[in-house]
Design an enzyme around this catalytic site. Structure first.
Site, mmCIF file in Angstrom:
data_model
loop_
_atom_site.group_PDB
_atom_site.id
_atom_site.type_symbol
_atom_site.label_atom_id
_atom_site.label_comp_id
_atom_site.label_asym_id
_atom_site.label_seq_id
_atom_site.Cartn_x
_atom_site.Cartn_y
_atom_site.Cartn_z
ATOM 1 N N THR A 1 74.271 0.300 33.551
ATOM 2 C CA THR A 1 74.097 -0.224 32.204
ATOM 3 C C THR A 1 73.694 0.925 31.306
ATOM 4 O OG1 THR A 1 72.779 -1.601 30.699
ATOM 5 C CG2 THR A 1 71.738 -0.961 32.758
ATOM 6 N N ILE A 2 74.283 1.002 30.124
ATOM 7 C CA ILE A 2 73.886 2.063 29.198
ATOM 8 C C ILE A 2 72.453 1.867 28.724
ATOM 9 C CG2 ILE A 2 76.271 2.429 28.440
ATOM 10 C CD1 ILE A 2 75.478 1.077 25.767
ATOM 11 N N ASP A 3 71.923 0.648 28.853
ATOM 12 C CA ASP A 3 70.574 0.363 28.358
ATOM 13 C C ASP A 3 69.484 0.990 29.219
ATOM 14 O OD1 ASP A 3 71.823 -1.168 26.433
ATOM 15 O OD2 ASP A 3 71.493 -3.066 27.471
ATOM 16 N N GLN B 1 79.596 3.745 22.281
ATOM 17 C CA GLN B 1 78.617 4.252 23.250
ATOM 18 C C GLN B 1 78.982 3.865 24.680
ATOM 19 O OE1 GLN B 1 74.415 3.520 21.276
ATOM 20 N NE2 GLN B 1 75.987 2.216 20.370
#
Length: 342
Positions: free
Chosen positions: A126-128, A274
């Site tokens: 996950t980019i988070d 992103q």
């Protein structure tokens, strides 16, 4: 032995690199046959597969997205979902399932393993960067790089027009992307969900920057909220019940800054750029190592585990650990960056 592979949830850079590493090592060292389940949990739920062998993964290391497709299907919400998955795994003679996903995908894998005995091994992406149990998730580094490059480019236009530029980045309920890219890009204000912001203080930082004859860059995570709660939370599109985010916080913030300081302000929302495109060198390295260790776990029958980065080591942690409270930005890290605000 036959192993199934799926990629669930939102896409991120590096997914194909994981699949490539899983297949290359599994086939070459263990003689494993692979089955690719398409579109996340929908694949094993409906029994829809694609061939997955070494020729299928050639050339995919730098490729963004996922060759297996993805979706946010939740089999636990489907009628007879667990039974259907169990039947389809048996039909395709799959003895292990490698699931590559974020918190929702990992939570589903954890329940299927713990409550129903399904043979799941997980890879966190996950980019988070909000998955507990691992120092870093797949896709985060690429997203930070994209955001940092955007901030670098915006400095010149901010200076040319003597205006405030607000950069809204992703992050969900955490501010990892905002903090890392804001610090790397030389932002003058960084706002994150973990630290509700004071609008008066934000305006003071902006005014201070202009007094120094520079135009400020404000980086705000899409889940950041003002301390007084003056902006209503709305549902996140595509999210489950109860999920929320601050919709359009960047535009709202630019409007408030302009109204309160009299300085022209504009917003750039980076959005899905992103998550798209080729993974960074770090994400290719991390994805490859995650894949190598995930197929080891599947081969050894170490189910109900997730591969994780700890320091420079790849370790296995219980999947239950990945479903705990999300990994938030440590207040001390945010405090470190404060010296550059204003």
């Amino acid at each position: 032995m036959r192993v199934g592979v799926l990629t669930g949830g939102r896409d991120c850079p590096g997914l194909n690199a994981v699949v490539r590493a899983v297949v290359r090592k599994g086939a070459q060292e263990y003689g494993i046959e692979f089955v690719g389940f398409v579109d996340g949990w929908r694949g094993p739920l409906e029994g829809e597969t694609v061939p997955l062998d070494i020729p299928a993964v050639r050339g995919t290391l730098p490729r963004g997205g996922t060759i297996l497709g993805s979706s946010r299907t939740d089999p636990l919400r489907q009628p007879d979902g667990v039974r259907r998955i169990r039947d389809n795994l048996a039909k395709h003679e799959v003895g292990a399932l490698i699931t590559i996903g974020g918190r929702d995908t990992l939570r589903t894998a954890a329940r299927l393993a713990a409550d129903h005995g399904l043979p799941c091994v997980a890879v966190p992406k996950t980019i988070d960067n909000d998955v507990p149990g691992t120092d870093c998730t797949l896709g985060f580094d690429t997203a930070v790089g994209v955001a940092t490059e955007a901030i670098d480019r915006l400095h010149t236009t901010a200076e040319s027009h003597k205006r405030v530029l607000v950069v809204e980045v992703m992050g969900g309920e955490t501010g990892w992307i905002a903090l890392r890219s804001g610090l790397a890009g030389g932002a003058n204000v960084v706002l994150i969900p973990e630290q509700p912001f004071d609008m008066d203080q934000v305006c003071a930082w902006v005014t201070s920057r202009f007094r120094a004859s520079y135009a400020p860059i404000v980086v705000v995570a899409d889940g950041a909220v003002p301390r007084d709660g003056s902006v209503a939370l709305g549902p996140r599109p595509g999210s489950g019940a109860g999920a929320a985010r601050l919709s359009g916080v960047g535009e709202w913030l630019a409007g408030e800054i302009e109204r309160r300081t009299g300085k022209e302000a504009r917003t750039t929302v980076l959005g899905h750029v992103q998550r798209g495109g080729s993974p960074s060198a770090f994400d290719r390295w991390l994805a490859t190592r995650f894949g190598l260790h995930a197929v080891d776990a599947a081969h050894e029958g170490d189910f109900g585990t997730m591969v994780a980065l700890r320091g420079t080591d790849i370790v296995r942690v219980p999947l239950a650990e990945a479903t705990g409270p999300l990994k938030s930005v440590d207040p001390r890290l945010y405090a470190e960056a404060g010296v550059f605000f204003g």
